[in-house]
Scaffold this active site. Structure first.
Site, PDB file in Angstrom:
ATOM      1  N   SER A 184       0.856  -1.191   0.000  1.00  0.00           N
ATOM      2  CA  SER A 184       0.000   0.000   0.000  1.00  0.00           C
ATOM      3  C   SER A 184       0.892   1.241   0.000  1.00  0.00           C
ATOM      4  O   SER A 184       1.691   1.414  -0.920  1.00  0.00           O
ATOM      5  CB  SER A 184      -0.955  -0.025   1.195  1.00  0.00           C
ATOM      6  N   ASP A 249     -15.838 -15.795 -16.420  1.00  0.00           N
ATOM      7  CA  ASP A 249     -15.119 -16.731 -15.553  1.00  0.00           C
ATOM      8  C   ASP A 249     -14.302 -17.756 -16.332  1.00  0.00           C
ATOM      9  O   ASP A 249     -13.226 -18.174 -15.907  1.00  0.00           O
ATOM     10  CB  ASP A 249     -16.118 -17.437 -14.633  1.00  0.00           C
ATOM     11  N   ASP A 252     -10.033 -18.074 -18.579  1.00  0.00           N
ATOM     12  CA  ASP A 252      -8.724 -18.694 -18.300  1.00  0.00           C
ATOM     13  C   ASP A 252      -8.776 -20.213 -18.396  1.00  0.00           C
ATOM     14  O   ASP A 252      -7.843 -20.899 -17.979  1.00  0.00           O
ATOM     15  CB  ASP A 252      -8.221 -18.273 -16.919  1.00  0.00           C
ATOM     16  N   ASP A 256     -14.247 -21.288 -12.118  1.00  0.00           N
ATOM     17  CA  ASP A 256     -13.890 -21.495 -10.710  1.00  0.00           C
ATOM     18  C   ASP A 256     -14.157 -20.285  -9.825  1.00  0.00           C
ATOM     19  O   ASP A 256     -13.691 -20.232  -8.684  1.00  0.00           O
ATOM     20  CB  ASP A 256     -12.411 -21.876 -10.607  1.00  0.00           C
ATOM     21  N   ASP A 397      -8.264  -5.925  -5.470  1.00  0.00           N
ATOM     22  CA  ASP A 397      -7.908  -4.792  -4.602  1.00  0.00           C
ATOM     23  C   ASP A 397      -8.828  -3.614  -4.897  1.00  0.00           C
ATOM     24  O   ASP A 397      -8.772  -3.020  -5.969  1.00  0.00           O
ATOM     25  CB  ASP A 397      -6.450  -4.404  -4.840  1.00  0.00           C
ATOM     26  N   HIS A 445      -6.922  -6.060  -0.826  1.00  0.00           N
ATOM     27  CA  HIS A 445      -5.825  -5.126  -0.594  1.00  0.00           C
ATOM     28  C   HIS A 445      -4.697  -5.738   0.240  1.00  0.00           C
ATOM     29  O   HIS A 445      -4.864  -5.991   1.434  1.00  0.00           O
ATOM     30  CB  HIS A 445      -6.349  -3.865   0.081  1.00  0.00           C
TER      31      HIS A 445
END
Length: 535
Positions: A184, A249, A252, A256, A397, A445
């Site tokens: 961060s 979804d 790739d 999942d 994030d 994050h």
């Protein structure tokens, strides 16, 4: 005989010239430039007081250590507090400094425990000011330009200089390797060190860096304005996420609940518009406008230029994501208001509704940007010093867009192609030689979220496996010349939290792709591949 006698003389000379080791209590009288040692004591093993903040509630047990606290004042308005922990025994010969979060203002001692247990001498700083509360403001910056510089970069550098002098006095020798790890704001500090002070650290971990500070905080206000115009109900976040996953979804190769690279998702928020007779699982036109603004990110209304990248799709409803970061009363809004109200305009009554995304952003860039932003793509000096940099960022994030990490990496790549380093005989324009970026599907994050979000990036990691622990991977790269071909993240399956999951985290621009057979929750059944447009 003469040679042997000469060797003995030389050895005695070396021994006599070596600095004397000082006990822990002796360090209280150590003389350092513009620095006062406040205390130097042997602290017994015991629990630490938890640093205020989300999730920091459980007591952490710190081992016995030599605890040195100091204040350094490089300017008349500086008061940079730093803390150094030195192992009582088993020092591994190395130094590690940890970064801060948010506007800093305190030293998170709990972050020092894991590296101390690994044998490191460790240190941290409050960045030159004291702030209270779980989400500190920037009120200390009003009328104090030197303190803003301390926060921006000087405090971390000064801590490195003074802490290394303290450990040399105690151990009688310098560290063999120096490392920095932060996420961060700590990720911003990490990149700032590589850019401004390339000789401070030979190995750096930059997690989810807030390095484009002035534009990131502009994006916070952009989202705040959009949500003030038409709020986005938290109850509708699952509807949004489910629609995104339904569309993207499988990109790739496996369904999942995780999107490996959300940039390839072409989901249209307009498909969720409420029609006559629709129930709650739809969005109004106003809510769709708000959602588009969050996905798109802020743009200059006069030039159309992108100010900061928008937030990726696919993790809107994940715990610790859009709520509490984006949706009111969002943490983003607090930081955006503190940046413009205190660091830029220095007006306690500043109103976020008045921000001009053309002239006000340019003013903030000119006034605070040069101090706070770590966006310089020139890492040639860091590379020439033998430096190695590992950066990571979660696609989920909601505090800092993962797209910004890609933007910085690409800027470094473009810079190296244009300006090779004349000091090197064999010049590579590929950042992979010294700099690797890992993007983590589902992670929020710095840590947490869904999917493979544990790869030694937590504060309690003591593992020593280069594939499963980011610090070990950095050590292997720096000390043995072994670059990380991948990291292995572990967690639980997004569609079934009771099922363990492992997944390769691939160095950008590679992504993990399912091989088409075997358990999709096992990293062994994925391979790191280049996107089609890069092959």
């Amino acid at each position: 005989m003469l040679t042997r006698s000469l060797s003995c003389v030389l050895l005695l000379a070396v021994i006599e010239s070596a600095p004397a080791q000082q006990t822990c209590s002796d360090l209280a009288t150590l003389s350092l430039p513009h620095t006062t040692i406040v205390s130097a004591v042997v602290a017994p093993e015991g629990p630490l007081e938890a640093t205020p903040g989300p999730g920091n509630t459980s007591p952490v047990i710190a081992p016995e250590r030599c605890d040195v606290q100091a204040i350094t004042r490089p300017t008349k308005d500086s008061e940079i507090r730093l803390q150094v922990w030195l192992p009582i025994s088993g020092w591994n010969g190395k130094y590690l400094q940890v970064g801060n979060g948010g506007w800093a203002g305190s030293i998170d001692q709990t972050a020092l425990v894991a590296p101390l247990r690994r044998g490191y001498a460790v240190a941290a700083t409050d960045d030159g000011h004291r702030s209270d509360g779980p989400v500190p403001s920037a009120s200390w910056a009003v009328g104090h330009p030197e303190k803003l510089i301390d926060f921006g970069h000087r405090a971390v550098h000064e801590t490195s200089v003074q802490a290394k002098a303290i450990l040399r006095a105690h151990f009688g020798r310098a560290e063999s390797h120096s490392y920095f790890s932060g996420c961060s704001d700590g990720g911003r500090e990490a990149l700032m060190e590589a850019q401004r002070y390339p000789e401070d650290f030979v190995g750096i971990i930059a997690g989810a860096p807030a390095n484009d500070w002035s534009h990131l905080f502009t994006a916070f206000v952009w989202n705040e304005q959009a949500l003030a115009a038409t709020p986005l109900p938290p109850a509708k976040l699952p509807t949004i996420q489910n629609a995104v996953l339904a569309a993207c979804d499988v990109l790739d190769g496996v369904k999942d609940g995780l999107i490996e690279d959300p940039r390839g998702c072409g989901f249209d928020p307009g498909s969720l518009v409420c029609k006559a007779g629709d129930a709650s699982e739809c969005l109004t036109e106003g809510e769709i406008t708000t959602l588009r603004k969050i996905y798109t990110g802020p743009q200059n209304p006069r030039t159309g230029k992108q100010i900061y990248p928008g937030w990726p799709m696919g993790t809107e409803a994940v715990a610790g994501g859009w709520s509490p970061w984006i949706l009111p009363p969002g943490i983003q809004a607090f930081f955006g208001n503190s940046y413009y109200g205190e660091a830029v305009f220095e007006q306690s009554n500043w109103d976020f509704r008045t921000l001009n995304f053309d002239t006000d952003v340019a003013y903030g860039d000119a006034k605070a940007g040069p101090v706070l932003n770590a966006t310089n793509p020139d890492l040639r000096s860091f590379r020439a010093n033998g430096g190695k940099l590992i950066q990571y960022h979660g696609w989920g994030d909601a505090a800092i867009s993962a797209r910004s990490s890609i933007e910085y990496y690409e800027s470094v790549h473009a810079f190296l192609r244009r300006f090779p380093d004349a000091r090197r005989e064999s010049v590579s324009t590929d950042p992979q030689e010294f700099y690797r970026l890992f993007l983590v599907p589902g992670m929020t994050h710095c840590s947490g979220g869904i999917g493979p979000n544990d790869f030694g990036n937590g504060r309690n990691s003591t593992r020593a496996d280069a594939e499963h622990d980011v610090l070990s991977a950095l050590e292997a790269w720096v000390e043995r010349g072994v670059p990380p071909a991948k990291l292995i993240g572990k967690g639980t399956a997004a569609n079934d939290p009771a099922t363990p999951l492992t997944r390769p985290l691939c160095p950008y621009p590679q992504t993990a792709r399912y091989r088409g057979r075997g358990d999709p929750n096992d990293a062994a059944n994925f391979s790191c591949t280049m996107p089609a447009e890069v092959r």
